[in-house]
Design a protein around this motif. Structure first.
Motif, PDB file in Angstrom:
ATOM      1  N   HIS A   1      -6.673 -59.288  92.013  1.00  0.00           N
ATOM      2  CA  HIS A   1      -8.111 -59.565  92.047  1.00  0.00           C
ATOM      3  C   HIS A   1      -8.728 -59.612  90.649  1.00  0.00           C
ATOM      4  O   HIS A   1      -9.735 -60.280  90.413  1.00  0.00           O
TER       5      HIS A   1
ATOM      6  N   ARG B   1      -8.130 -47.961  95.459  1.00  0.00           N
ATOM      7  CA  ARG B   1      -9.312 -48.077  94.594  1.00  0.00           C
ATOM      8  C   ARG B   1     -10.042 -46.741  94.477  1.00  0.00           C
ATOM      9  O   ARG B   1     -10.486 -46.357  93.385  1.00  0.00           O
TER      10      ARG B   1
ATOM     11  N   THR C   1     -14.269 -52.946  99.621  1.00  0.00           N
ATOM     12  CA  THR C   1     -13.391 -53.605 100.583  1.00  0.00           C
ATOM     13  C   THR C   1     -13.438 -52.787 101.867  1.00  0.00           C
ATOM     14  O   THR C   1     -13.918 -51.651 101.873  1.00  0.00           O
TER      15      THR C   1
ATOM     16  N   TYR D   1      -5.479 -50.660 100.293  1.00  0.00           N
ATOM     17  CA  TYR D   1      -6.160 -51.165  99.100  1.00  0.00           C
ATOM     18  C   TYR D   1      -7.441 -50.366  98.835  1.00  0.00           C
ATOM     19  O   TYR D   1      -7.783 -50.076  97.684  1.00  0.00           O
TER      20      TYR D   1
ATOM     21  N   THR E   1      -9.879 -52.457  90.434  1.00  0.00           N
ATOM     22  CA  THR E   1      -9.464 -53.151  91.644  1.00  0.00           C
ATOM     23  C   THR E   1      -7.979 -53.492  91.539  1.00  0.00           C
ATOM     24  O   THR E   1      -7.314 -53.099  90.573  1.00  0.00           O
TER      25      THR E   1
ATOM     26  N   THR F   1     -17.534 -60.748  94.690  1.00  0.00           N
ATOM     27  CA  THR F   1     -17.227 -60.381  93.306  1.00  0.00           C
ATOM     28  C   THR F   1     -18.289 -60.924  92.364  1.00  0.00           C
ATOM     29  O   THR F   1     -18.745 -60.224  91.447  1.00  0.00           O
TER      30      THR F   1
END
Length: 228
Positions: free
Chosen positions: A143, A63, A47, A59, A139, A119
């Protein structure tokens, strides 16, 4: 009346599709980080490092922090860092690699996948390019249902590790979660109607996963018997 009925039917199908994906995957999502893993490979989804407002993406940080901790805890032995690298000015895998090196993760414990544009691409390439059969997916919780569902559809044996939520509220989080509801419906079409294929594949390059330290300690190589 016809338009109203069609809209109602579409809304019901939309909700039903999401409930189907959630129902098929929720039991394999672990919310407690030390309980995650138990697989040799952890797949980390890329990301952006920065948000549109120009601040560091929480985010992304979540991760990377979770991935490094899973390695330290021995819950995974190797990380497959898969992300978008469409231009020389935007490179998610290298950004993840640099961040994890700063968290004391060794280069030997990471493999970079430069063609994880989505993905779907990440998971098909994990199977067909890197020879992954079993993995833990790392993740955000919102998601994971879609990622787990795709992995099931392409024949991977996976569990999901939900990384901890950011300590502060994230602007626009509702948009990400709303987009995820739409993406879950879209992936059903990709998998069962349109026969989606990844952008790029390539030759098989199996991951070189170093054995955990305790394996060498418990099972040292036996000395060769001298020939006479």
């Amino acid at each position: 009346m016809t338009l109203g009925a069609a809209a109602l039917l579409a809304a019901l199908l939309f909700v039903a599709a999401n409930l189907w994906v959630l129902g098929r995957t929720h039991s394999r999502i672990e919310q407690t980080l030390p309980m995650c893993g138990g697989e040799r490979v952890g797949i980390v989804f890329g990301t952006s490092h920065w948000t549109r407002s120009g601040v560091r993406n929480p985010y992304f940080d979540a991760r990377m922090s979770a991935s490094a901790r899973l390695l330290r805890l021995g819950r995974v032995d190797h990380l497959l860092l898969s992300g978008d690298n469409r231009t020389r000015f935007y490179n998610e895998p290298v950004t993840m690699w640099r961040d994890l090196r700063g968290r004391q993760v060794a280069d030997a414990d990471m493999t970079l996948d430069y063609a994880g544009f989505s993905t779907f691409d990440t998971l098909v390439r994990a199977r067909d390019v890197f020879g992954v059969e079993e993995a833990v997916l790392i993740t955000q919780a919102w998601h994971l249902p879609r990622a787990l569902y795709i992995a099931d559809a392409v024949g991977l044996e996976v569990t999901g590790c939900a990384v901890p939520s950011p300590s502060r509220r994230v602007s626009g989080e509702w948009r990400l979660q709303a987009r995820e509801w739409v993406a879950r419906v879209a992936i059903l079409g990709d998998l069962y109607l349109w026969g989606r294929e990844p952008h790029f594949l390539g030759p098989l390059e199996p991951l070189e996963v170093a054995p955990p330290f305790w394996e060498a300690w418990l099972f040292p190589e036996m000395p060769e018997t001298p020939t006479r």
